[in-house]
Design a protein around this motif. Structure first.
Motif, mmCIF file in Angstrom:
data_model
loop_
_atom_site.group_PDB
_atom_site.id
_atom_site.type_symbol
_atom_site.label_atom_id
_atom_site.label_comp_id
_atom_site.label_asym_id
_atom_site.label_seq_id
_atom_site.Cartn_x
_atom_site.Cartn_y
_atom_site.Cartn_z
ATOM 1 N N MET A 70 -8.708 7.422 -4.822
ATOM 2 C CA MET A 70 -8.663 7.433 -3.349
ATOM 3 C C MET A 70 -8.631 6.023 -2.733
ATOM 4 S SD MET A 70 -11.357 10.495 -2.652
ATOM 5 C CE MET A 70 -11.287 10.510 -0.870
ATOM 6 N N LEU A 71 -8.917 5.006 -3.535
ATOM 7 C CA LEU A 71 -9.003 3.642 -2.977
ATOM 8 C C LEU A 71 -7.772 3.222 -2.164
ATOM 9 C CD1 LEU A 71 -10.797 1.513 -5.741
ATOM 10 C CD2 LEU A 71 -11.597 1.973 -3.423
ATOM 11 N N PRO A 72 -6.533 3.433 -2.670
ATOM 12 C CA PRO A 72 -5.368 3.003 -1.863
ATOM 13 C C PRO A 72 -5.189 3.845 -0.605
ATOM 14 C CG PRO A 72 -4.774 3.371 -4.176
ATOM 15 C CD PRO A 72 -6.124 3.957 -3.972
ATOM 16 N N LEU A 115 -7.592 4.706 1.519
ATOM 17 C CA LEU A 115 -8.532 4.357 2.591
ATOM 18 C C LEU A 115 -7.910 3.545 3.726
ATOM 19 C CD1 LEU A 115 -11.882 3.622 0.700
ATOM 20 C CD2 LEU A 115 -11.205 5.672 1.932
ATOM 21 N N PRO A 116 -7.080 2.503 3.420
ATOM 22 C CA PRO A 116 -6.515 1.744 4.547
ATOM 23 C C PRO A 116 -5.644 2.591 5.469
ATOM 24 C CG PRO A 116 -6.263 0.506 2.506
ATOM 25 C CD PRO A 116 -6.719 1.889 2.128
ATOM 26 N N ARG A 161 -16.749 4.084 -17.241
ATOM 27 C CA ARG A 161 -17.413 3.854 -18.541
ATOM 28 C C ARG A 161 -17.562 5.152 -19.337
ATOM 29 N NH1 ARG A 161 -21.269 3.473 -14.591
ATOM 30 N NH2 ARG A 161 -22.842 5.109 -14.621
ATOM 31 N N GLU A 188 -12.705 8.843 -6.897
ATOM 32 C CA GLU A 188 -12.904 7.807 -5.863
ATOM 33 C C GLU A 188 -11.985 6.608 -6.118
ATOM 34 O OE1 GLU A 188 -17.586 8.863 -4.848
ATOM 35 O OE2 GLU A 188 -17.108 7.316 -6.335
ATOM 36 N N ASN A 245 0.812 -1.210 0.000
ATOM 37 C CA ASN A 245 0.000 0.000 0.000
ATOM 38 C C ASN A 245 0.854 1.273 0.000
ATOM 39 O OD1 ASN A 245 -1.897 1.888 2.211
ATOM 40 N ND2 ASN A 245 -2.752 1.161 0.283
ATOM 41 N N PHE A 247 0.737 -0.097 -8.481
ATOM 42 C CA PHE A 247 0.534 -1.052 -9.582
ATOM 43 C C PHE A 247 -0.249 -0.398 -10.719
ATOM 44 C CE2 PHE A 247 1.307 -3.923 -6.080
ATOM 45 C CZ PHE A 247 1.989 -4.984 -6.654
ATOM 46 N N VAL A 303 -12.583 0.366 -10.495
ATOM 47 C CA VAL A 303 -13.853 -0.116 -9.937
ATOM 48 C C VAL A 303 -14.986 0.627 -10.659
ATOM 49 C CG1 VAL A 303 -15.247 -0.318 -7.838
ATOM 50 C CG2 VAL A 303 -12.765 -0.646 -7.731
ATOM 51 N N PRO A 304 -15.857 -0.117 -11.343
ATOM 52 C CA PRO A 304 -16.788 0.535 -12.278
ATOM 53 C C PRO A 304 -17.830 1.451 -11.644
ATOM 54 C CG PRO A 304 -17.275 -1.812 -12.069
ATOM 55 C CD PRO A 304 -15.986 -1.567 -11.356
ATOM 56 N N TYR A 305 -18.169 1.193 -10.372
ATOM 57 C CA TYR A 305 -19.231 2.013 -9.779
ATOM 58 C C TYR A 305 -18.692 3.193 -8.967
ATOM 59 C CZ TYR A 305 -18.100 -1.267 -6.033
ATOM 60 O OH TYR A 305 -17.431 -2.032 -5.113
ATOM 61 N N LEU A 306 -17.367 3.426 -9.091
ATOM 62 C CA LEU A 306 -16.766 4.580 -8.414
ATOM 63 C C LEU A 306 -16.269 5.567 -9.463
ATOM 64 C CD1 LEU A 306 -14.671 2.810 -5.600
ATOM 65 C CD2 LEU A 306 -16.977 3.747 -5.440
ATOM 66 N N ASN A 336 -8.255 -2.098 -14.411
ATOM 67 C CA ASN A 336 -8.926 -2.590 -13.199
ATOM 68 C C ASN A 336 -9.490 -1.468 -12.338
ATOM 69 O OD1 ASN A 336 -7.767 -4.885 -14.278
ATOM 70 N ND2 ASN A 336 -7.361 -5.789 -12.279
ATOM 71 N N ARG A 381 -4.065 6.376 -9.546
ATOM 72 C CA ARG A 381 -4.339 5.497 -8.396
ATOM 73 C C ARG A 381 -3.033 4.877 -7.884
ATOM 74 N NH1 ARG A 381 -7.996 0.473 -9.707
ATOM 75 N NH2 ARG A 381 -6.024 -0.184 -10.650
#
Lengths: 408, 221
Positions: free
Chosen positions: B105-107, B109-110, B140, B102, B82, B87, B95-98, B93, B154
């Protein structure tokens, strides 16, 4: 809204709501059925308890051939037995008998209309029904041989119990009391003169509506009724107020020994049908609960399994970018809890609404929402969701990100 | 410095042992731009997964600044990935609904932190990659090139020292591929990131200072 783990969970649920709804429906409907049954059973239990309170006496002596399907009609048109049985009980000195009220009841026709004529003995008859007391029909307080036992089903206080154990002190030979339905049908009032079988009586009391067959009864002095019906010295039942502790110590057996040709039973037996129905409902609810837990868990488990499979690439990516197993666990367990919460709340609302709306039509009961069931619904639904989800979640946290990359 | 020592990864397939990597030793200095090339099945992806702490080698060690990755517990390894590694994957890859921001921001969050600050950092990263006007778009709604730039943003979210890129231009047309390679080259030259690129593309490997060739799991040059 600030972006967080919660945002991801909610966004994903909304994104794939079609499948989520089918999983949620299983929990919702299951909880709704349980809440509806529990609501009806609970009210039914209270109704039975209330009836027990209203009955006052707790032992009934009936002729051998009488039917005991319904307490309120057990004495009507039953075969008879001698009134001297009352004296037999008194002289036997059996402990635990507080009071006895012999009765004779028969259906008769007045102006072509069927009514029940019931003979009672003043000074013996228990003014056991609170509404009778409300009508001013109570007399001297009855001296009890023992303290009233605790009745867990009863909603009466000790003061109420004292109040119900009073006796009717006055009913002259030319007086009658009429039930509300009789009063309405024959348009009689207090002071009206009312003919029965060629004899006239003065209506001295109009009884309030009880919702039972008592509304269709005319009460007169026992000995007058015996003469009118031509069965002097006979009664159709004796209501006894017995100490509950003595009943459990074998009072019924002792009474049966001295009155072998009678049927002696307790109110508990008489209302057994209703109690059995309630017990059956409770058992049905328990069986349904087990089925619902299994079906709900399977349904949610199936949904979560499909959800994890569908999101393998996404989960693999999250692990690749540094999410730990605990973050994956947290994300899916929180989702299961959210589904459980939603299922519990929706299930409670649907079940309570069904009970409130359909209760009066299907069970003849007016049902009020029970807020306590909401917490139970949520707890059970969340547990179902977690039970069904744990294995798919366990698998999700162990997805090998290497496999995801090799699938590319 | 990344020090790979005698790295071997063996799979058993149809009761036969297959070496995806065999006795590979490489040293990559911090701030290098390395390309790993070779035919399909030569062990490129296995090497990348081993470098990322995503696959347990059968033998050998992968040391980052003297720390053997595979001596860490799973949670320590996740935390290491992290913070230290970004990567970039061939199929992005996302996330389709973000939204784009967002996803970036995924990495983060932890690691926790103030949501508003995290969002500001993510928007800055998108801005650096020319996507500030696309931050609230869903994947999309983005072009392929824009999606890959979001994936790069990301990868940079926690300011890692190392960027591991698996065929980052594999799905792009030549012009877009040049654009993405420019971004990676810029990260290497101007932000001192160590970039390790797995690629089939001669165009991509030409940008790298070090080219590692693998064949049948072994380092050939």
């Amino acid at each position: 809204m600030v972006f967080s783990f919660r945002t991801i969970i909610l966004r994903e649920i909304v994104q794939r709501k079609g499948r989520m709804i089918s999983g949620l429906m299983a929990i919702t409907l299951g909880i709704a059925v349980i809440v509806a049954i529990q609501s009806v059973t609970s009210v039914s239990r209270q109704v039975v308890a209330k009836k027990l309170d209203l009955l006052g006496a707790n032992i009934m002596v009936l002729p051998q051939g009488a039917t005991i399907d319904d307490y309120y009609t057990a004495d009507v048109d039953a075969p008879t037995f001698p009134e001297e049985y009352v004296e037999r009980i008194v002289t036997s000195m059996i402990p635990g008998v507080d009071n006895m009220s012999p009765k004779l009841s028969r259906r008769i026709k007045i102006d072509g209309s069927s009514v029940i004529l019931t003979g009672i003995l003043p000074m013996k008859e228990l003014a056991s029904k609170p509404i009778w007391q409300a009508s001013g029909l109570i007399g001297a307080e009855l001296e009890l041989a023992c303290a009233p036992s605790e009745n867990k089903e009863s909603s009466l206080t000790e003061a109420d119990l004292k109040a119900v154990r009073k006796i009717v002190d006055s009913l002259r030979n030319d007086e009658i009391w009429v039930g509300s339905s009789i009063a309405e049908r024959f348009n009689v009032k207090t002071g009206s003169i009312f003919p029965i079988e060629g004899q006239t009586f003065e209506v001295t009391h109009m009884l309030p509506e009880t919702g039972t067959i008592d509304d269709n009864r005319i009460f007169a002095h026992l000995h007058v009724v015996q003469k009118l019906l031509g069965i002097e010295g006979q009664v159709s039942n004796i209501e006894i107020m017995g100490c509950c502790s003595e009943i459990s110590d074998g009072l019924l057996g002792k009474l049966r020994n001295i009155l072998p040709d009678t049927r002696i039973t307790t109110i508990g037996h008489i209302v057994n049908t209703q109690l059995e129905t309630n017990r059956l409902m409770a058992k049905v609810a328990l069986v349904l609960l087990v089925i619902i837990i299994l079906v709900g868990s399977f349904s949610i488990g199936n949904y979560m399994w499909a959800n994890v499979e569908e999101r393998r690439k996404e989960i693999g990516t999250l692990i690749t970018i540094g999410w730990g197993r605990r973050h994956i666990y947290w994300m899916f367990f929180a989702k299961a809890v959210m589904l459980g919460l939603a299922g519990g709340i929706l299930g409670y609302l649907v079940g309570t609404s069904a009970a409130v709306i359909l209760g009066p039509y299907l069970a003849g009961l007016n049902i009020d929402p029970v807020l306590n069931y909401l917490w139970w619904s949520i707890l059970v639904a969340v547990m179902i969701a977690l039970a069904g989800s744990w294995y798919p979640i366990y698998r999700a946290a162990r997805i090998d990100p290497a496999i995801i990359m090799q699938e590319i | 410095m990344i020090d790979i020592r005698k790295l071997t990864k063996t799979y058993t397939r149809s009761q036969q042992q297959v070496h995806a990597l065999y006795d590979v030793s490489i040293k990559i200095e911090a701030g290098s731009f390395a390309a790993v090339t070779g035919p399909s099945g030569s062990g490129k992806t296995t090497l990348l997964l081993s470098l990322g702490g995503l696959i347990q080698p059968s033998k050998g060690a992968v040391n980052f600044n003297g720390q053997n990755l595979y001596s860490l517990s799973p949670s320590q390894l996740a935390s290491f990935r992290n913070r230290t590694i970004g990567f970039v994957l061939q199929t992005f890859n996302l996330v389709p609904y973000l939204t784009a921001v967002e996803n970036v921001m995924l990495p983060m969050l932890p690691l926790g932190g103030n949501g508003a600050d995290l969002k500001k950092q993510a928007v800055n990263l998108l801005d650096r990659l020319g996507l500030s006007d696309r931050k609230d778009f869903f994947p999309r709604e983005l072009s392929i090139g824009q999606q890959q730039r979001v994936a790069i943003a990301r990868a940079l979210a926690n300011e890692p020292d190392v960027i591991l890129a698996d065929e980052p231009t594999g799905n792009l047309d030549p012009a877009l591929a040049e654009e993405i390679l420019d971004v990676l080259e810029d990260l290497n030259k101007n932000r001192s990131k160590t970039v390790i690129l797995v690629t089939h593309s001669p165009q991509a490997s030409a940008r790298a200072g070090i080219v590692l060739k693998l064949r049948e799991g072994m380092l050939v040059s």
